[in-house]
Write a protein that holds these residues in place. Structure first.
Motif, PDB file in Angstrom:
ATOM      1  N   MET A   1       0.843  -1.199   0.000  1.00  0.00           N
ATOM      2  CA  MET A   1       0.000   0.000   0.000  1.00  0.00           C
ATOM      3  C   MET A   1       0.874   1.243   0.000  1.00  0.00           C
ATOM      4  O   MET A   1       1.862   1.316   0.742  1.00  0.00           O
ATOM      5  N   CYS A   2       0.500   2.219  -0.787  1.00  0.00           N
ATOM      6  CA  CYS A   2       1.250   3.467  -0.812  1.00  0.00           C
ATOM      7  C   CYS A   2       0.805   4.352   0.345  1.00  0.00           C
ATOM      8  O   CYS A   2      -0.279   4.184   0.905  1.00  0.00           O
ATOM      9  N   SER A   3       1.640   5.308   0.697  1.00  0.00           N
ATOM     10  CA  SER A   3       1.365   6.154   1.856  1.00  0.00           C
ATOM     11  C   SER A   3       0.107   6.988   1.676  1.00  0.00           C
ATOM     12  O   SER A   3      -0.535   7.371   2.669  1.00  0.00           O
ATOM     13  N   ASP A   4      -0.280   7.277   0.437  1.00  0.00           N
ATOM     14  CA  ASP A   4      -1.493   8.071   0.193  1.00  0.00           C
ATOM     15  C   ASP A   4      -2.750   7.338   0.629  1.00  0.00           C
ATOM     16  O   ASP A   4      -3.806   7.945   0.784  1.00  0.00           O
ATOM     17  N   PHE A   5      -2.637   6.017   0.813  1.00  0.00           N
ATOM     18  CA  PHE A   5      -3.794   5.210   1.204  1.00  0.00           C
ATOM     19  C   PHE A   5      -4.107   5.361   2.693  1.00  0.00           C
ATOM     20  O   PHE A   5      -5.226   5.136   3.119  1.00  0.00           O
ATOM     21  N   HIS A  21      -8.561  -3.931  -1.557  1.00  0.00           N
ATOM     22  CA  HIS A  21      -7.632  -2.817  -1.362  1.00  0.00           C
ATOM     23  C   HIS A  21      -6.493  -3.071  -0.378  1.00  0.00           C
ATOM     24  O   HIS A  21      -5.491  -2.343  -0.418  1.00  0.00           O
ATOM     25  N   SER A  26      -0.264  -6.870   6.051  1.00  0.00           N
ATOM     26  CA  SER A  26       0.131  -5.470   5.849  1.00  0.00           C
ATOM     27  C   SER A  26      -0.254  -4.538   6.991  1.00  0.00           C
ATOM     28  O   SER A  26       0.176  -3.388   7.018  1.00  0.00           O
ATOM     29  N   ASN A 237      -0.382   5.487  11.681  1.00  0.00           N
ATOM     30  CA  ASN A 237      -1.198   5.603  10.477  1.00  0.00           C
ATOM     31  C   ASN A 237      -2.479   4.808  10.674  1.00  0.00           C
ATOM     32  O   ASN A 237      -2.474   3.771  11.329  1.00  0.00           O
TER      33      ASN A 237
END
Length: 267
Positions: A1-5, A21, A26, A237
Protein backbone atom coordinates in the motif's frame (compact mmCIF):
# COMPACT_ATOMS: atom_id res chain seq x y z
CA UNK A 1 0.00 0.00 0.00
CA UNK A 2 1.25 3.47 -0.81
CA UNK A 3 1.36 6.15 1.86
CA UNK A 4 -1.49 8.07 0.19
CA UNK A 5 -3.79 5.21 1.20
CA UNK A 6 -3.26 5.82 4.92
CA UNK A 7 -4.95 8.29 7.26
CA UNK A 8 -8.19 8.30 5.35
CA UNK A 9 -11.76 7.17 5.92
CA UNK A 10 -13.52 4.89 3.45
CA UNK A 11 -17.27 4.35 3.06
CA UNK A 12 -18.03 0.82 1.94
CA UNK A 13 -18.52 -2.79 2.92
CA UNK A 14 -15.54 -3.79 5.08
CA UNK A 15 -15.13 -7.31 3.67
CA UNK A 16 -15.27 -6.19 0.03
CA UNK A 17 -13.02 -3.21 0.68
CA UNK A 18 -10.36 -5.23 2.50
CA UNK A 19 -10.39 -7.93 -0.17
CA UNK A 20 -9.88 -5.44 -2.99
CA UNK A 21 -7.63 -2.82 -1.36
CA UNK A 22 -5.63 -4.19 1.58
CA UNK A 23 -2.83 -6.73 0.95
CA UNK A 24 -2.24 -9.73 3.18
CA UNK A 25 0.15 -9.27 6.12
CA UNK A 26 0.13 -5.47 5.85
CA UNK A 27 -1.58 -4.16 9.01
CA UNK A 28 0.08 -3.93 12.43
CA UNK A 29 -3.01 -3.66 14.62
CA UNK A 30 -6.80 -3.78 14.49
CA UNK A 31 -8.99 -2.05 17.06
CA UNK A 32 -12.75 -2.21 16.62
CA UNK A 33 -16.11 -2.92 18.23
CA UNK A 34 -18.62 -4.87 16.13
CA UNK A 35 -22.39 -4.25 16.07
CA UNK A 36 -23.11 -7.39 18.09
CA UNK A 37 -26.56 -8.84 18.93
CA UNK A 38 -28.50 -6.04 17.22
CA UNK A 39 -28.31 -4.00 20.43
CA UNK A 40 -28.28 -0.79 18.39
CA UNK A 41 -29.83 0.29 15.11
CA UNK A 42 -26.86 1.01 12.83
CA UNK A 43 -28.94 2.58 10.08
CA UNK A 44 -30.32 -0.85 9.29
CA UNK A 45 -26.92 -2.32 8.45
CA UNK A 46 -25.70 -5.69 9.71
CA UNK A 47 -22.31 -7.34 9.44
CA UNK A 48 -20.96 -10.73 8.40
CA UNK A 49 -18.91 -11.64 11.44
CA UNK A 50 -17.15 -14.74 10.09
CA UNK A 51 -16.04 -13.03 6.87
CA UNK A 52 -14.73 -10.00 8.73
CA UNK A 53 -12.83 -12.24 11.17
CA UNK A 54 -11.13 -14.03 8.25
CA UNK A 55 -10.20 -10.73 6.59
CA UNK A 56 -8.73 -9.39 9.83
CA UNK A 57 -6.58 -12.51 10.11
CA UNK A 58 -5.45 -12.17 6.49
CA UNK A 59 -4.45 -8.50 6.58
CA UNK A 60 -2.68 -8.60 9.97
CA UNK A 61 1.07 -9.01 9.95
CA UNK A 62 2.60 -11.92 11.81
CA UNK A 63 2.74 -10.78 15.42
CA UNK A 64 -0.08 -8.30 14.87
CA UNK A 65 -2.84 -7.82 17.43
CA UNK A 66 -6.60 -7.38 17.00
CA UNK A 67 -8.51 -5.79 19.89
CA UNK A 68 -12.18 -6.82 19.74
CA UNK A 69 -14.46 -4.85 22.10
CA UNK A 70 -17.71 -6.76 22.54
CA UNK A 71 -20.45 -7.59 25.02
CA UNK A 72 -23.58 -9.71 25.27
CA UNK A 73 -27.28 -9.12 24.91
CA UNK A 74 -29.42 -9.97 27.92
CA UNK A 75 -32.93 -11.05 26.98
CA UNK A 76 -35.45 -12.52 29.39
CA UNK A 77 -32.67 -12.93 31.93
CA UNK A 78 -30.50 -14.96 29.54
CA UNK A 79 -27.12 -13.83 28.20
CA UNK A 80 -26.39 -14.45 24.53
CA UNK A 81 -22.69 -15.21 25.15
CA UNK A 82 -21.99 -13.72 21.72
CA UNK A 83 -18.70 -12.40 23.07
CA UNK A 84 -17.37 -15.90 23.76
CA UNK A 85 -18.77 -17.26 20.52
CA UNK A 86 -16.75 -14.59 18.72
CA UNK A 87 -13.61 -15.41 20.73
CA UNK A 88 -13.90 -19.13 20.03
CA UNK A 89 -14.32 -18.47 16.31
CA UNK A 90 -11.25 -16.21 16.19
CA UNK A 91 -9.33 -19.00 17.90
CA UNK A 92 -10.71 -21.57 15.45
CA UNK A 93 -9.42 -19.66 12.40
CA UNK A 94 -5.89 -19.34 13.75
CA UNK A 95 -5.73 -16.49 16.25
CA UNK A 96 -4.29 -16.85 19.73
CA UNK A 97 -6.55 -15.52 22.48
CA UNK A 98 -3.68 -13.58 24.00
CA UNK A 99 -5.76 -11.97 26.76
CA UNK A 100 -9.33 -11.45 27.90
CA UNK A 101 -9.57 -7.92 29.26
CA UNK A 102 -12.43 -6.06 30.91
CA UNK A 103 -13.71 -2.61 29.97
CA UNK A 104 -15.40 -1.54 33.21
CA UNK A 105 -17.70 1.48 33.07
CA UNK A 106 -17.47 3.82 36.04
CA UNK A 107 -20.95 5.20 35.45
CA UNK A 108 -23.80 3.27 33.88
CA UNK A 109 -27.55 4.03 34.06
CA UNK A 110 -28.73 0.56 33.02
CA UNK A 111 -30.09 -1.10 36.14
CA UNK A 112 -31.43 -4.67 36.33
CA UNK A 113 -34.30 -5.49 38.66
CA UNK A 114 -33.20 -8.98 39.65
CA UNK A 115 -29.43 -8.97 39.12
CA UNK A 116 -26.42 -6.76 39.70
CA UNK A 117 -25.98 -3.85 37.33
CA UNK A 118 -24.08 -4.84 34.21
CA UNK A 119 -21.18 -2.39 33.83
CA UNK A 120 -18.58 -4.02 31.60
CA UNK A 121 -17.69 -5.28 28.16
CA UNK A 122 -14.95 -7.65 27.06
CA UNK A 123 -11.82 -6.54 25.26
CA UNK A 124 -10.43 -9.66 23.59
CA UNK A 125 -6.80 -9.44 22.56
CA UNK A 126 -6.30 -11.72 19.55
CA UNK A 127 -2.79 -12.17 18.21
CA UNK A 128 -1.48 -13.65 14.97
CA UNK A 129 1.25 -15.66 16.63
CA UNK A 130 3.23 -14.10 19.45
CA UNK A 131 2.59 -10.32 19.70
CA UNK A 132 5.52 -8.42 18.22
CA UNK A 133 4.78 -5.36 20.33
CA UNK A 134 3.83 -4.88 23.95
CA UNK A 135 4.41 -1.53 25.61
CA UNK A 136 2.96 -2.12 29.09
CA UNK A 137 1.10 0.78 30.66
CA UNK A 138 2.20 1.57 34.19
CA UNK A 139 0.53 2.94 37.29
CA UNK A 140 1.93 4.28 40.55
CA UNK A 141 2.32 1.87 43.45
CA UNK A 142 0.82 2.71 46.83
CA UNK A 143 4.25 2.40 48.48
CA UNK A 144 7.78 2.46 47.14
CA UNK A 145 11.34 2.41 48.42
CA UNK A 146 13.22 0.03 50.67
CA UNK A 147 11.03 -1.95 53.04
CA UNK A 148 11.22 -5.08 55.21
CA UNK A 149 8.98 -7.62 53.51
CA UNK A 150 7.83 -11.08 54.54
CA UNK A 151 9.83 -13.83 52.82
CA UNK A 152 8.79 -17.42 52.24
CA UNK A 153 8.14 -19.35 55.41
CA UNK A 154 10.48 -22.18 56.32
CA UNK A 155 9.62 -25.47 57.98
CA UNK A 156 9.41 -23.81 61.41
CA UNK A 157 6.40 -21.74 60.23
CA UNK A 158 7.91 -18.40 61.26
CA UNK A 159 7.62 -15.25 59.17
CA UNK A 160 11.05 -13.96 58.21
CA UNK A 161 11.52 -10.51 56.70
CA UNK A 162 14.12 -9.32 54.24
CA UNK A 163 14.95 -5.84 52.94
CA UNK A 164 13.61 -5.37 49.44
CA UNK A 165 13.01 -2.49 47.05
CA UNK A 166 9.41 -1.63 46.17
CA UNK A 167 9.20 -0.05 42.73
CA UNK A 168 7.48 3.28 42.10
CA UNK A 169 5.43 1.82 39.24
CA UNK A 170 3.81 -1.45 38.33
CA UNK A 171 2.17 -2.78 35.18
CA UNK A 172 -1.57 -2.23 35.10
CA UNK A 173 -3.98 -5.12 35.47
CA UNK A 174 -6.19 -6.27 32.58
CA UNK A 175 -9.30 -4.59 34.04
CA UNK A 176 -9.52 -1.00 32.79
CA UNK A 177 -11.98 1.55 34.18
CA UNK A 178 -13.41 4.42 32.15
CA UNK A 179 -16.11 7.02 32.61
CA UNK A 180 -18.67 7.08 29.79
CA UNK A 181 -20.78 9.84 28.31
CA UNK A 182 -19.87 13.40 27.33
CA UNK A 183 -16.61 14.31 29.00
CA UNK A 184 -15.81 10.67 29.69
CA UNK A 185 -16.10 8.91 26.36
CA UNK A 186 -15.14 12.09 24.48
CA UNK A 187 -15.69 15.84 24.43
CA UNK A 188 -16.71 15.67 20.75
CA UNK A 189 -20.47 16.19 20.89
CA UNK A 190 -20.98 15.02 17.31
CA UNK A 191 -19.61 11.57 18.22
CA UNK A 192 -22.84 10.84 20.10
CA UNK A 193 -24.79 10.93 16.86
CA UNK A 194 -23.45 7.39 16.57
CA UNK A 195 -25.41 4.93 18.75
CA UNK A 196 -22.37 3.22 20.32
CA UNK A 197 -19.04 4.87 21.07
CA UNK A 198 -16.21 3.73 23.30
CA UNK A 199 -13.89 6.02 25.27
CA UNK A 200 -11.04 7.76 23.51
CA UNK A 201 -8.79 6.84 26.44
CA UNK A 202 -9.61 3.16 25.91
CA UNK A 203 -8.57 3.42 22.27
CA UNK A 204 -5.40 5.31 23.14
CA UNK A 205 -4.42 2.84 25.85
CA UNK A 206 -4.66 -0.10 23.45
CA UNK A 207 -2.92 1.74 20.61
CA UNK A 208 -0.01 2.62 22.90
CA UNK A 209 0.11 -0.94 24.25
CA UNK A 210 0.07 -2.95 21.01
CA UNK A 211 1.62 -0.68 18.37
CA UNK A 212 4.50 1.72 17.80
CA UNK A 213 4.78 5.09 16.10
CA UNK A 214 4.45 4.74 12.35
CA UNK A 215 2.49 1.48 12.56
CA UNK A 216 -0.76 0.92 10.63
CA UNK A 217 -3.93 0.69 12.74
CA UNK A 218 -7.13 -0.57 11.07
CA UNK A 219 -10.72 -0.15 12.20
CA UNK A 220 -12.98 -1.98 9.72
CA UNK A 221 -16.16 -0.77 11.49
CA UNK A 222 -14.93 2.67 12.50
CA UNK A 223 -18.29 4.25 13.38
CA UNK A 224 -17.68 7.71 14.82
CA UNK A 225 -13.92 7.43 14.24
CA UNK A 226 -12.53 7.08 17.76
CA UNK A 227 -9.85 4.53 16.82
CA UNK A 228 -8.75 6.62 13.85
CA UNK A 229 -8.60 9.85 15.83
CA UNK A 230 -6.52 8.36 18.62
CA UNK A 231 -4.22 6.54 16.19
CA UNK A 232 -3.48 9.80 14.41
CA UNK A 233 -2.94 11.76 17.62
CA UNK A 234 -0.46 9.10 18.74
CA UNK A 235 1.54 9.18 15.48
CA UNK A 236 0.19 5.96 13.98
CA UNK A 237 -1.20 5.60 10.48
CA UNK A 238 -4.84 4.58 10.30
CA UNK A 239 -7.35 3.08 7.91
CA UNK A 240 -11.00 3.58 8.82
CA UNK A 241 -13.86 1.79 7.05
CA UNK A 242 -17.59 1.95 7.70
CA UNK A 243 -20.55 0.89 5.59
CA UNK A 244 -22.53 3.98 6.62
CA UNK A 245 -21.70 7.24 4.87
CA UNK A 246 -23.46 9.07 7.70
CA UNK A 247 -21.04 7.64 10.26
CA UNK A 248 -18.07 8.35 8.00
CA UNK A 249 -19.22 11.98 7.91
CA UNK A 250 -19.30 12.08 11.71
CA UNK A 251 -15.82 10.61 11.94
CA UNK A 252 -14.58 12.97 9.23
CA UNK A 253 -15.80 15.98 11.15
CA UNK A 254 -13.95 14.86 14.27
CA UNK A 255 -10.74 14.22 12.35
CA UNK A 256 -10.85 17.44 10.35
CA UNK A 257 -10.03 19.39 13.50
CA UNK A 258 -6.62 17.75 13.46
CA UNK A 259 -5.94 16.73 9.89
CA UNK A 260 -7.74 19.08 7.54
CA UNK A 261 -10.01 17.89 4.78
CA UNK A 262 -9.15 14.71 2.88
CA UNK A 263 -11.06 12.73 0.31
CA UNK A 264 -13.10 9.60 0.95
CA UNK A 265 -13.76 6.39 -0.92
CA UNK A 266 -17.32 5.73 -2.01
CA UNK A 267 -18.84 2.48 -3.09
Amino acid sequence: MCSDFFNRLYAGDAVAFLQSHVPSDSVDMVLTSPPYDDLRNYNGYSFEFEKIAHEIFRVLKKGGVAVWVVGDKIRNGNRSLTSFKHALYFQEIGFNVHDVMIYAKKNTPFMRSNAYTNSYEYMFIFSKGKPKTFNPLKEATARHGAEMLVANKKADGKNYKVLRELKKEKTRTNIWFYAVGLGGTTNDKEAFKHPATYPEQLAQDHILSWSNEGDIVLDPMCGSGTTCKMAFLNKRNFIGIDISQEYIDIAQKRLDRYMGIFSEYSK
